[in-house]
Design a protein around this motif. Structure first.
Motif, PDB file in Angstrom:
ATOM      1  N   LYS A   6       0.823  -1.207   0.000  1.00 48.43           N
ATOM      2  CA  LYS A   6       0.000   0.000   0.000  1.00 48.43           C
ATOM      3  C   LYS A   6       0.860   1.261   0.000  1.00 48.43           C
ATOM      4  N   PHE A   7       2.160   1.104   0.217  1.00 44.56           N
ATOM      5  CA  PHE A   7       3.057   2.260   0.241  1.00 44.56           C
ATOM      6  C   PHE A   7       3.608   2.611  -1.135  1.00 44.56           C
ATOM      7  N   PRO A  10       0.464   4.766  -5.671  1.00 45.93           N
ATOM      8  CA  PRO A  10       0.096   6.159  -5.395  1.00 45.93           C
ATOM      9  C   PRO A  10      -1.326   6.305  -4.871  1.00 45.93           C
ATOM     10  N   LYS A  11      -1.534   7.327  -4.089  1.00 51.01           N
ATOM     11  CA  LYS A  11      -2.856   7.619  -3.533  1.00 51.01           C
ATOM     12  C   LYS A  11      -3.857   7.795  -4.682  1.00 51.01           C
ATOM     13  N   GLY A  12      -5.028   7.207  -4.524  1.00 56.71           N
ATOM     14  CA  GLY A  12      -6.058   7.311  -5.538  1.00 56.71           C
ATOM     15  C   GLY A  12      -6.052   6.166  -6.544  1.00 56.71           C
ATOM     16  N   TYR A  13      -5.067   5.279  -6.447  1.00 56.63           N
ATOM     17  CA  TYR A  13      -4.952   4.146  -7.364  1.00 56.63           C
ATOM     18  C   TYR A  13      -4.925   2.860  -6.551  1.00 56.63           C
ATOM     19  N   ILE A  14      -5.258   1.735  -7.199  1.00 59.71           N
ATOM     20  CA  ILE A  14      -5.239   0.449  -6.492  1.00 59.71           C
ATOM     21  C   ILE A  14      -4.150  -0.478  -7.026  1.00 59.71           C
ATOM     22  N   LYS A  25      -2.378  -2.594  -4.139  1.00 62.49           N
ATOM     23  CA  LYS A  25      -2.482  -1.967  -2.829  1.00 62.49           C
ATOM     24  C   LYS A  25      -2.893  -2.947  -1.733  1.00 62.49           C
ATOM     25  N   TYR A  26      -3.771  -3.910  -2.077  1.00 59.48           N
ATOM     26  CA  TYR A  26      -4.293  -4.838  -1.075  1.00 59.48           C
ATOM     27  C   TYR A  26      -4.262  -6.274  -1.597  1.00 59.48           C
ATOM     28  N   ARG A  73      -7.302  13.514 -13.237  1.00 56.90           N
ATOM     29  CA  ARG A  73      -8.003  12.254 -13.526  1.00 56.90           C
ATOM     30  C   ARG A  73      -8.352  12.141 -15.007  1.00 56.90           C
TER      31      ARG A  73
END
Length: 109
Positions: A6-7, A10-14, A25-26, A73
Motif C-alpha cells: 500500500k506504500f 500512489p494515492k487514488g490508485y489500487i 495496494k491490497y 483524472r
C-alpha cells in the motif's frame, strides 16, 4: 510477478505496473481478474516499447493531456495506454489476439 504494497501504489490508485512487477495496494485485489488483466496489458505495452520508452511516452502524453484537460483524472484516463487497457480489461483473452503496438489506435491528440 504480483506484489502487495500500500506504500508503493500512489494515492487514488489500487495498482501500478512497473515492469516486470504488478504492485497492488491490497491482497484481495490479486483475485480481481479484470484488474490483473488491465495490468497485464500494461506489461505487454511496456515490453513492446522496450520498457524505458514506454515510460517516456506515457509521461509526455500525460503532460500533454494535463495541459489540455487541466484535470489530473481526466488526463490520466485519456492516455492512449490507459484507454487500451480500460477498453479491453474485461476481455480476459485479449492479449492472445492483440496486434503488435495496438495502443496506437487509441491516440487522439
Amino acid at each position: 510477478m504480483v506484489f502487495i504494497s500500500k506504500f508503493l501504489v500512489p494515492k487514488g490508485y489500487i495498482g501500478i505496473t512497473v515492469f516486470p512487477f504488478v504492485i497492488l495496494k491490497y491482497q484481495y485485489l490479486k483475485t480481481n481478474q479484470k484488474l490483473i488483466n488491465h495490468e497485464r496489458i500494461h506489461l505487454r505495452q511496456q515490453l513492446e516499447l522496450l520498457i524505458i520508452p514506454f515510460y517516456v511516452f506515457y509521461g509526455i502524453e500525460f503532460i500533454v493531456r494535463l495541459v489540455k484537460h487541466r484535470n489530473w483524472r481526466q488526463a490520466y484516463q485519456n492516455i492512449s495506454f490507459e484507454k487500451e487497457a480500460y477498453a479491453n480489461e474485461k476481455d480476459l483473452n485479449y492479449l492472445e489476439s492483440r496486434p503488435f503496438l495496438n495502443f496506437k489506435k487509441y491516440i487522439n491528440i
